[in-house]
Scaffold this motif. Structure first.
Motif, PDB file in Angstrom:
ATOM      1  N   SER A  69       0.830  -1.206   0.000  1.00 21.68           N
ATOM      2  CA  SER A  69       0.000   0.000   0.000  1.00 21.68           C
ATOM      3  C   SER A  69       0.867   1.260   0.000  1.00 21.68           C
ATOM      4  CB  SER A  69      -0.937   0.002   1.207  1.00 21.68           C
ATOM      5  OG  SER A  69      -0.213   0.178   2.414  1.00 21.68           O
ATOM      6  N   ILE A  70       1.988   1.193   0.742  1.00 27.43           N
ATOM      7  CA  ILE A  70       2.906   2.339   0.761  1.00 27.43           C
ATOM      8  C   ILE A  70       3.522   2.544  -0.620  1.00 27.43           C
ATOM      9  CG2 ILE A  70       4.988   3.321   1.784  1.00 27.43           C
ATOM     10  CD1 ILE A  70       2.657   3.179   3.706  1.00 27.43           C
ATOM     11  N   LEU A  71       3.913   1.411  -1.257  1.00 30.33           N
ATOM     12  CA  LEU A  71       4.498   1.520  -2.596  1.00 30.33           C
ATOM     13  C   LEU A  71       3.486   2.059  -3.596  1.00 30.33           C
ATOM     14  CD1 LEU A  71       6.548  -1.801  -2.754  1.00 30.33           C
ATOM     15  CD2 LEU A  71       7.442   0.532  -2.541  1.00 30.33           C
ATOM     16  N   VAL A  72       2.229   1.557  -3.461  1.00 33.68           N
ATOM     17  CA  VAL A  72       1.179   2.082  -4.340  1.00 33.68           C
ATOM     18  C   VAL A  72       1.020   3.583  -4.130  1.00 33.68           C
ATOM     19  CG1 VAL A  72      -1.288   2.044  -4.835  1.00 33.68           C
ATOM     20  CG2 VAL A  72      -0.047  -0.106  -4.531  1.00 33.68           C
ATOM     21  N   TYR A 108      -7.664   1.071  -1.053  1.00 35.77           N
ATOM     22  CA  TYR A 108      -8.270  -0.260  -0.916  1.00 35.77           C
ATOM     23  C   TYR A 108      -7.209  -1.346  -0.719  1.00 35.77           C
ATOM     24  CZ  TYR A 108     -12.811   1.712  -1.831  1.00 35.77           C
ATOM     25  OH  TYR A 108     -13.973   2.433  -1.705  1.00 35.77           O
ATOM     26  N   THR A 109      -5.978  -1.059  -1.193  1.00 37.64           N
ATOM     27  CA  THR A 109      -4.886  -1.997  -0.884  1.00 37.64           C
ATOM     28  C   THR A 109      -4.602  -1.975   0.616  1.00 37.64           C
ATOM     29  OG1 THR A 109      -3.889  -1.669  -3.061  1.00 37.64           O
ATOM     30  CG2 THR A 109      -2.471  -2.580  -1.342  1.00 37.64           C
ATOM     31  N   GLY A 110      -4.611  -0.766   1.172  1.00 44.47           N
ATOM     32  CA  GLY A 110      -4.394  -0.632   2.616  1.00 44.47           C
ATOM     33  C   GLY A 110      -5.515  -1.260   3.400  1.00 44.47           C
ATOM     34  N   MET A 111      -6.736  -1.093   2.896  1.00 43.90           N
ATOM     35  CA  MET A 111      -7.873  -1.709   3.592  1.00 43.90           C
ATOM     36  C   MET A 111      -7.781  -3.234   3.531  1.00 43.90           C
ATOM     37  SD  MET A 111      -9.725   0.701   4.877  1.00 43.90           S
ATOM     38  CE  MET A 111     -11.299  -0.101   5.210  1.00 43.90           C
ATOM     39  N   THR A 112      -7.303  -3.745   2.407  1.00 42.79           N
ATOM     40  CA  THR A 112      -7.161  -5.200   2.258  1.00 42.79           C
ATOM     41  C   THR A 112      -6.064  -5.737   3.176  1.00 42.79           C
ATOM     42  OG1 THR A 112      -7.840  -4.975  -0.053  1.00 42.79           O
ATOM     43  CG2 THR A 112      -6.762  -7.040   0.588  1.00 42.79           C
ATOM     44  N   ALA A 113      -5.097  -4.895   3.451  1.00 40.73           N
ATOM     45  CA  ALA A 113      -4.001  -5.317   4.333  1.00 40.73           C
ATOM     46  C   ALA A 113      -4.460  -5.474   5.785  1.00 40.73           C
ATOM     47  CB  ALA A 113      -2.848  -4.317   4.260  1.00 40.73           C
TER      48      ALA A 113
END
Length: 809
Positions: free
Chosen positions: A147-150, A194-199
């Motif tokens: 998520s950070i990279l995104v 949403y990547t962060g939420m998935t994490a």
């Protein structure tokens, strides 16, 4: 432990993505605004843009969080929620600051993307921490890093896209590119969230105290936040649209303005406080020869000669320190350089202003080469003599006034040399004006070669020149005048023939002989005429006594012009005697002038003035008529017929209608031609070609012709056999010295013998003694006149003399 299930409220998910896209679109517009704004406006747009963009990113994040449904109650810590806005605003500000830079370097992009990703990550995970529930959030480390990279790559993409759109926002088809960029940025931002939420995963625990927290309808809250943020973004977009409208109007005005500038024939250029050229129109290309792409970015010194560089730098420094320049609004003449390095005259006006702490200058430049060329031609016509190229009287007057002012300040002397060429008129009349002009040109060059670089030689007209010698002394003037006399005593070659000419030079000194230009020139002219009277070919300093003579001469000239009208002239008659029979055989008519102020004026004084002014023509015609009338009157009174002798001046003799005038007078007076004798001077017969024909016509009429003052002129003896004359008249200077100078006695005897051999009669003037008469009788002279017989007397007394002779006979 019971698992916590999650689900998404699809409408809110779509709302969050839409907010992300709209926020991205707004960010693109804000980037363009910040990039093109000035320093003060840049700060305002940057602050407002960071707030609006940050609020949009945060709203997308919070609405997306509200779109998640857990199977446990969830509330939010208001303080942390509000705190999460701050990283979003800061990261947005970083993005706008980076794209506002004129040059976008990779280091700046990646460094900015790092801080942006960090800010967005902080915003996201602070927002996650704001969730209050009976569960603990556990993050998948891989997805967390992802998520950070995104977020980082989303930030990189955002910076590049915003930068690209901000640089090209006015180009065609940019709208479609902006829409695509908005979708990409919105997807990237949403993808990070949403990547962060998935994490994140949730583990139930029973330690959370949710007492006192009011349940919130998350759906309503999400829609409310979405609507508020959309309104905020709408206001931002509206503000941008209004600003763009004004900008478009300004652009239209600028285009019109630049079209006027481009169509101008004058050079118009804009440059900054460092002299760097920012604008270069077509007129500048035509005038300087440099293309626009050659000059934009170059320093304005490229077209300015080095001697003006310091002045240009001082002008810029003056405006920078005072906000004003001396030449503002003025038209200044100077020189510029074209692309060949050739200097040419220009006319320039400069304006300057400050804008956003920067200094700008504009210049309107006109090529005045043609105007200067015409001015030079006009100056030459006005101030230079067209024949010799020397300064004329107007330019001399200017220089003389300047020299007098300098002499007055520095207590120096200066001098004026008034030069007149002797015998120039004779050369001009005999060889023609073309030769005379060439002679004047040579004299001008000669005079220039004899003068210093600070001296001025001027042609006043005709054969008159004036030399101005500033800062001089009488010794230096004497040397200079002597050099001029010596130089002009050598022959000048004109058209392969040697011409001899001499100068008469009058000198006046400042301040002794005058303290203004007119007085100095007048007094130098007076001194020059004194040289003429003393024999010419010399120089003379002015003295006050000369003014008395000039004043008298001027008054005589004025009086002469009115003398005929006022009947101030009279005729005196001197008998001419046959030396053998002692009979009166004729009489010479002599002009007398009784001046109303000075009484009788000697003919030797006023006749030359009459000759010089041309007044001799009406005066000569008057005395000829008076003499003929008087001779006819004596005939009517019964006296013995005799000739009346009248002098004819050279100017009279040159009259084309002289024959007709003489015929008219004889007809009006009724005098027979053989009773008239015309006395001609030797100067008259020097132009032999025309003189012979005219003299023959007079002789054919029956008029008696004699040569007056024979032996004192320059006539050739060959004239005596060529001219149709009757008598030679021996000058009184020879007769007077018969017994004091043996040479004069020999000359008189020679003249008498020569005349008799040529069948000419001889009459001697100036007989004052019986011894002189006896000498003439002995040498067989025919006639005589002089004080021995009679002084010149009036017509009444002459009538008495004639009557007495008649009674004696």
């Amino acid at each position: 432990m019971e698992d916590i299930s999650t689900s998404y409220h699809l409408p809110l998910v779509l709302l969050s993505i839409m907010i992300a896209i709209i926020a991205s679109h707004a960010a693109l517009d804000l980037g363009a605004q910040v990039r093109k704004a000035g320093s003060s406006a840049k700060l305002a747009w940057g602050g407002a843009g960071a707030l609006a963009m940050g609020a949009g990113i945060w709203a997308m994040h919070f609405v997306a969080m509200l779109a998640i449904h857990l199977n446990i109650p969830v509330q939010y810590d208001v303080h942390l929620v509000l705190l999460s806005i701050l990283p979003a605003v800061i990261s947005s500000g970083i993005a706008l600051y980076i794209i506002s830079r004129q040059k976008l370097e990779k280091l700046h992009v990646f460094l900015g993307a790092f801080f942006m990703a960090l800010g967005i990550a902080f915003m996201h995970y602070i927002g996650m921490e704001a969730m209050i529930m009976d569960a603990e959030i556990v993050y998948n480390p891989y997805l967390f890093v992802l998520s950070i990279l995104v977020a980082f790559f989303a930030a990189v993409a955002a910076i590049y896209l915003i930068s690209f759109i901000s640089k090209n926002y006015q180009k065609k088809k940019i709208l479609w590119r902006k829409m695509i960029s908005s979708l990409i940025m919105g997807a990237a931002i949403s993808g990070m969230h949403y990547t962060g939420m998935t994490a994140a995963s949730y583990e139930i625990h029973q330690h959370t105290n949710m007492a006192g927290l009011d349940p919130v309808n998350k759906t309503y809250l999400a829609y409310g936040i979405g609507i508020i943020v959309l309104i905020l973004l709408g206001i931002v977009s509206l503000s941008i649209m209004i600003d763009r409208r004004f900008e478009n109007q300004s652009v239209i005005s600028q285009r019109r303005f630049y079209s006027v500038i481009e169509s101008a024939s004058d050079a118009i250029m804009l440059y900054d406080g460092h002299g760097t050229i920012l604008s270069w129109n077509k007129g500048a290309e035509e005038i300087f020869g440099f293309e626009k792409n050659e000059m934009v970015g170059e320093n304005v010194k490229k077209i300015i000669p080095k001697r003006y560089h310091k002045a240009q730098e001082l002008t810029m420094e003056e405006f920078a320190s005072t906000g004003d320049i001396e030449v503002m609004g003025q038209i200044v003449e100077m020189e510029a350089m074209n692309n060949d390095g050739i200097e040419f005259p220009i006319e320039i006006s400069v304006a300057a202003w400050k804008e956003e702490d920067q200094i700008f200058f504009s210049s309107i430049i006109r090529d005045i080469t043609e105007r200067k060329r015409n001015e030079n031609k006009m100056n030459q016509m006005v101030y230079l003599d067209p024949l010799t190229g020397l300064p004329n009287r107007f330019l001399l007057k200017d220089r003389l006034m300047l020299a007098i002012n300098q002499a007055k300040r520095n207590h120096h002397a200066l001098s004026i040399l008034f030069i007149d060429l002797d015998r120039f008129k004779y050369i001009n009349d005999t060889l023609g004006h073309a030769v005379g002009d060439k002679l004047l040109i040579q004299v001008a060059k000669l005079l220039q070669s004899l003068l210093g670089k600070h001296d001025t030689v001027s042609r006043q007209g005709g054969d008159e020149f004036i030399v101005l010698l500033p800062q001089t002394t009488d010794v230096k003037v004497t040397k200079r005048a002597k050099a001029i006399v010596d130089a002009l005593n050598h022959p000048l070659i004109v058209d392969d023939q040697e011409l001899y000419i001499t100068p008469s030079i009058g000198i006046a000194m400042y301040p002794a002989d005058g303290q203004d230009s007119e007085t100095l020139i007048k007094n130098a002219d007076t001194a020059m005429y004194q040289v003429k009277e003393l024999g010419k070919n010399n120089f003379q300093f002015y003295t006050p006594e000369m003014n008395e003579a000039v004043t008298r001469k001027m008054k005589l000239e004025i009086g002469l012009r009115k003398a005929l009208e006022r009947e101030e002239f009279t005729v005196a008659y001197q008998p001419q005697i046959n030396v053998i029979s002692n009979e009166i055989i004729g009489s010479e008519a002599l002009l007398r002038w009784n001046h109303p102020e000075w009484g009788l004026i000697s003919p030797s004084e006023f006749i030359p003035i009459a000759e010089e002014t041309g007044l001799i023509l009406p005066i000569g015609e008057w005395i000829l008529k008076e003499a003929c009338l008087q001779n006819k009157e004596w005939q009517k009174q019964g006296f013995e017929d005799m000739r009346i002798a009248v002098n004819i001046s050279s100017r009279q003799f040159k009259q084309s209608d002289l024959i007709d005038r003489v015929k008219k007078i004889l007809k009006e007076t009724g005098l027979a031609p053989h009773h008239l004798e015309l006395e001609l001077t030797e100067s008259i017969i020097q132009d032999s070609k025309h003189a012979v024909e005219k003299m023959q016509q007079l002789k054919d009429m029956g008029i008696h012709l004699s040569i007056d003052d024979f032996g004192t002129g320059y006539s050739s003896l060959n004239y005596l056999k060529t001219f149709p004359i009757h008598t030679l008249k021996i000058d009184r200077s020879f007769t007077r010295n018969i017994f004091t100078d043996s040479k004069d006695a020999s000359l008189v005897e020679t003249i008498i013998t020569m005349a008799h051999n040529l069948n000419l009669k001889v009459i001697a003037e100036g007989v004052e003694t019986i011894e002189q008469l006896q000498f003439l009788q002995q040498k067989q002279c025919n006639e005589a006149q002089g004080y021995y017989f009679s002084h010149p007397i009036s017509a009444e007394l002459m009538s008495g003399v004639l009557g007495g002779r008649a009674e004696g006979a």
